[in-house]
Write a protein that holds these residues in place. Structure first.
Motif, short mmCIF file in Angstrom:
data_model
loop_
_atom_site.label_atom_id
_atom_site.label_comp_id
_atom_site.label_asym_id
_atom_site.label_seq_id
_atom_site.Cartn_x
_atom_site.Cartn_y
_atom_site.Cartn_z
N SER A 36 6.79 12.37 -0.56
CA SER A 36 5.88 12.22 -1.70
C SER A 36 5.96 10.80 -2.21
CB SER A 36 6.22 13.21 -2.81
OG SER A 36 7.54 13.02 -3.28
N TYR A 37 4.95 10.40 -2.93
CA TYR A 37 4.88 9.03 -3.41
C TYR A 37 3.96 8.96 -4.61
CZ TYR A 37 0.43 9.28 -0.98
OH TYR A 37 -0.83 9.68 -0.57
N GLY A 38 4.14 7.93 -5.39
CA GLY A 38 3.25 7.70 -6.52
C GLY A 38 3.23 6.24 -6.90
N LYS A 39 2.04 5.70 -7.06
CA LYS A 39 1.88 4.34 -7.58
C LYS A 39 1.21 4.45 -8.94
CE LYS A 39 1.08 0.74 -5.31
NZ LYS A 39 0.64 -0.41 -4.51
N SER A 40 2.02 4.38 -9.98
CA SER A 40 1.51 4.52 -11.34
C SER A 40 1.03 3.20 -11.92
CB SER A 40 2.60 5.10 -12.25
OG SER A 40 3.05 6.34 -11.77
N SER A 41 1.47 2.09 -11.33
CA SER A 41 1.22 0.79 -11.93
C SER A 41 -0.25 0.40 -12.04
CB SER A 41 1.99 -0.29 -11.16
OG SER A 41 1.63 -0.30 -9.79
N SER A 70 0.86 -1.18 0.00
CA SER A 70 0.00 0.00 0.00
C SER A 70 0.90 1.24 0.00
CB SER A 70 -0.88 0.01 1.25
OG SER A 70 -0.08 0.22 2.41
N GLU A 71 0.29 2.42 -0.12
CA GLU A 71 1.07 3.65 -0.06
C GLU A 71 1.82 3.75 1.27
OE1 GLU A 71 -1.93 3.45 -1.28
OE2 GLU A 71 -2.13 4.65 -3.12
N VAL A 72 1.16 3.34 2.35
CA VAL A 72 1.80 3.39 3.67
C VAL A 72 3.00 2.44 3.72
CG1 VAL A 72 1.49 2.96 6.14
CG2 VAL A 72 -0.31 4.09 4.84
N ASP A 73 2.83 1.23 3.17
CA ASP A 73 3.93 0.26 3.14
C ASP A 73 5.12 0.81 2.34
OD1 ASP A 73 2.44 -1.64 4.56
OD2 ASP A 73 1.55 -2.44 2.71
N LEU A 74 4.81 1.54 1.27
CA LEU A 74 5.84 2.11 0.42
C LEU A 74 6.62 3.21 1.15
CD1 LEU A 74 6.69 1.66 -2.58
CD2 LEU A 74 5.16 3.54 -3.19
N LEU A 75 5.88 3.97 1.95
CA LEU A 75 6.46 5.14 2.61
C LEU A 75 7.23 4.82 3.89
CD1 LEU A 75 3.63 7.82 2.32
CD2 LEU A 75 6.02 8.14 1.65
N ASP A 107 -4.44 12.36 -6.22
CA ASP A 107 -5.59 11.47 -6.08
C ASP A 107 -5.93 10.75 -7.38
OD1 ASP A 107 -5.91 12.03 -3.43
OD2 ASP A 107 -7.52 13.47 -3.69
N TYR A 108 -5.60 11.37 -8.53
CA TYR A 108 -5.91 10.73 -9.81
C TYR A 108 -5.13 9.42 -9.97
CZ TYR A 108 -8.66 14.61 -11.63
OH TYR A 108 -9.64 15.54 -11.83
N LEU A 109 -3.90 9.39 -9.46
CA LEU A 109 -3.13 8.15 -9.53
C LEU A 109 -3.73 7.08 -8.63
CD1 LEU A 109 0.63 9.23 -9.53
CD2 LEU A 109 -0.67 8.25 -11.41
N ALA A 110 -4.14 7.50 -7.42
CA ALA A 110 -4.70 6.56 -6.46
C ALA A 110 -6.10 6.11 -6.83
CB ALA A 110 -4.70 7.16 -5.06
N GLY A 111 -6.82 6.95 -7.59
CA GLY A 111 -8.17 6.60 -7.99
C GLY A 111 -9.21 6.79 -6.90
N ARG A 112 -8.88 7.61 -5.91
CA ARG A 112 -9.85 7.89 -4.85
C ARG A 112 -9.54 9.25 -4.24
NH1 ARG A 112 -6.81 3.40 -3.17
NH2 ARG A 112 -5.17 3.92 -1.67
N ALA A 113 -10.56 9.90 -3.72
CA ALA A 113 -10.42 11.24 -3.16
C ALA A 113 -9.72 11.21 -1.81
CB ALA A 113 -11.78 11.91 -3.04
N PHE A 114 -8.96 12.25 -1.51
CA PHE A 114 -8.27 12.42 -0.23
C PHE A 114 -7.43 11.20 0.15
CE2 PHE A 114 -11.90 15.33 -0.07
CZ PHE A 114 -11.26 16.51 0.28
N SER A 115 -6.80 10.61 -0.86
CA SER A 115 -5.99 9.41 -0.59
C SER A 115 -4.80 9.72 0.31
CB SER A 115 -5.50 8.81 -1.92
OG SER A 115 -4.66 9.72 -2.61
N PHE A 116 -4.35 10.99 0.31
CA PHE A 116 -3.17 11.33 1.11
C PHE A 116 -3.43 11.17 2.60
CE2 PHE A 116 -5.52 15.29 1.13
CZ PHE A 116 -5.29 15.82 2.39
N THR A 117 -4.69 11.21 3.02
CA THR A 117 -4.97 11.07 4.45
C THR A 117 -4.60 9.68 4.95
OG1 THR A 117 -7.27 10.43 4.00
CG2 THR A 117 -6.83 12.77 4.36
N MET A 118 -4.70 8.67 4.10
CA MET A 118 -4.31 7.33 4.50
C MET A 118 -2.80 7.22 4.66
SD MET A 118 -6.92 4.87 2.38
CE MET A 118 -6.59 5.65 0.83
#
Length: 350
Positions: free
Chosen positions: A108-113, A22-27, A54-65
């Motif tokens: 910062s982080y990004g999951k493009s895959s 997940s983004e948290v695991d990555l960070l 959020d467009y990369l994550a596909g959900r709103a306010f994804s940064f809060t997670m």
């Protein structure tokens, strides 16, 4: 103006896919690395700022997670930009300048895959005239490359050499996704070949900023931010000269890049043709070592690649391999938005 420096930098190993993370695991490992390098605990950080999309994550306010990786309780002073992390660093730098904080954690982080990056990035375009046509990011970069070729600024062979040089430099970068002898490949969108384009991948990065004596106490050789500025081009591609980047030049001027020569430049140029534009706009000659990390052609985690340019430039100063470095970040099609910072070294006793 307060003296502010990058005192620690960390990044993940950039990979084509991280389905198991997940983004948290990555960070988490990256955040632990930069905090461990300074000896600071999360509750000792004065300000936290992040960059993602959020467009990369596909959900709103994804940064809060992603804040789960930082630890937001007890409450922290925190902010977020829907941009590359380089702009989060700029916000943190301003926060420290106001005196409201002496230290800042920027990540910062990004999951493009998970999605189709070429389609996702069309959401950056003018929503009335350009976005409905669905020109993807590679097609727009190809327009810029062709404009440069038509102007006599480059050719396909020279572009291939840029790609080869960046990925050869990345051989010494343990975090890079593409290294070594990467073939130029077939045309993806003429005149750009696959070797002229960045890899798609996932990744994260983080830096710690500190002011004055705090920076000197945390780092033997801080990378002092002597100047930083960002500018933007006109939104409409049709009114721009794609062979030049006035916004990058103006940002560099206001950051003090032209006051004295730099020895290193980390350019956020995801396409080979963009390095041609940036070298010209920033006045970088052959005496400047450009992208010793391999740059975005070796690893391009969207929303983190610009922050990584600042971090890589700072890391070279930390190691004593550079005295004065330029770091550049971009966002939007064809170098639409550009941030430039000038970093300088100094001992802990200065």
């Amino acid at each position: 103006m307060r003296d502010v420096a990058i005192v620690a930098f960390g990044q993940s190993a950039h990979r084509r896919r991280t389905d198991e993370l997940s983004e948290v695991d990555l960070l988490m490992p990256v955040l632990h690395e930069v905090l461990g390098a300074t000896g600071l605990k999360a509750n000792e950080i004065g300000f936290t700022c992040s960059g993602s999309a959020d467009y990369l994550a596909g959900r709103a306010f994804s940064f809060t997670m992603a804040l789960d990786g930082v630890g937001a309780h007890p409450p922290i002073s925190e902010s977020h930009v829907e941009m590359d992390g380089a702009w989060a660093l700029y916000e943190a730098w301003v926060k420290i300048q106001t005196g409201e904080a002496d230290t800042a954690l920027v990540y910062s982080y990004g999951k493009s895959s998970p999605g189709r990056v070429r389609d996702v990035l069309t959401r950056q375009l003018d929503p009335y005239y350009l976005a409905p046509l669905w020109p993807d990011s590679v097609a727009l970069a190809a327009l810029q490359a062709q404009a440069l070729i038509d102007a006599g600024d480059t050719d396909e062979g020279a572009l291939a050499e840029i790609g080869a040089r960046n990925r050869t430099a990345a051989v010494d970068n343990p975090y890079a996704q593409l290294t070594g002898d990467v073939p130029a490949g077939d045309h993806l969108v003429h005149p750009l070949r696959t070797g002229d384009c960045p890899p798609i991948g996932d990744g994260a990065a983080a830096v710690v900023l500190a002011a004055g004596d705090t920076a000197r106490a945390l780092c033997e050789r801080p990378a002092w931010i002597r100047g930083i500025d960002h500018r933007i081009e006109a939104h409409s591609l049709g009114v721009r000269d794609l062979t030049d980047s006035p916004s990058a030049r103006l940002a560099a001027e206001h950051a003090g890049a032209f006051e004295r020569p730099v020895d290193t430049a980390e350019l956020h140029a995801p396409f080979t043709s963009q390095e041609v534009v940036l070298r010209k706009a920033l006045g970088l000659g052959d005496e400047v070592r450009v992208n010793p990390s391999g740059g975005a052609l070796a690893a391009n985690p969207i929303m983190a690649a610009g922050l990584i340019r600042l971090g890589e430039a700072a890391a070279r100063i930390h190691r004593g391999e550079s005295d004065r470095a330029l770091a550049h970040a971009t966002s939007g099609p064809c170098l639409q938005q550009n941030l430039v910072a000038v970093l300088e070294g100094g001992s802990a006793h200065e």
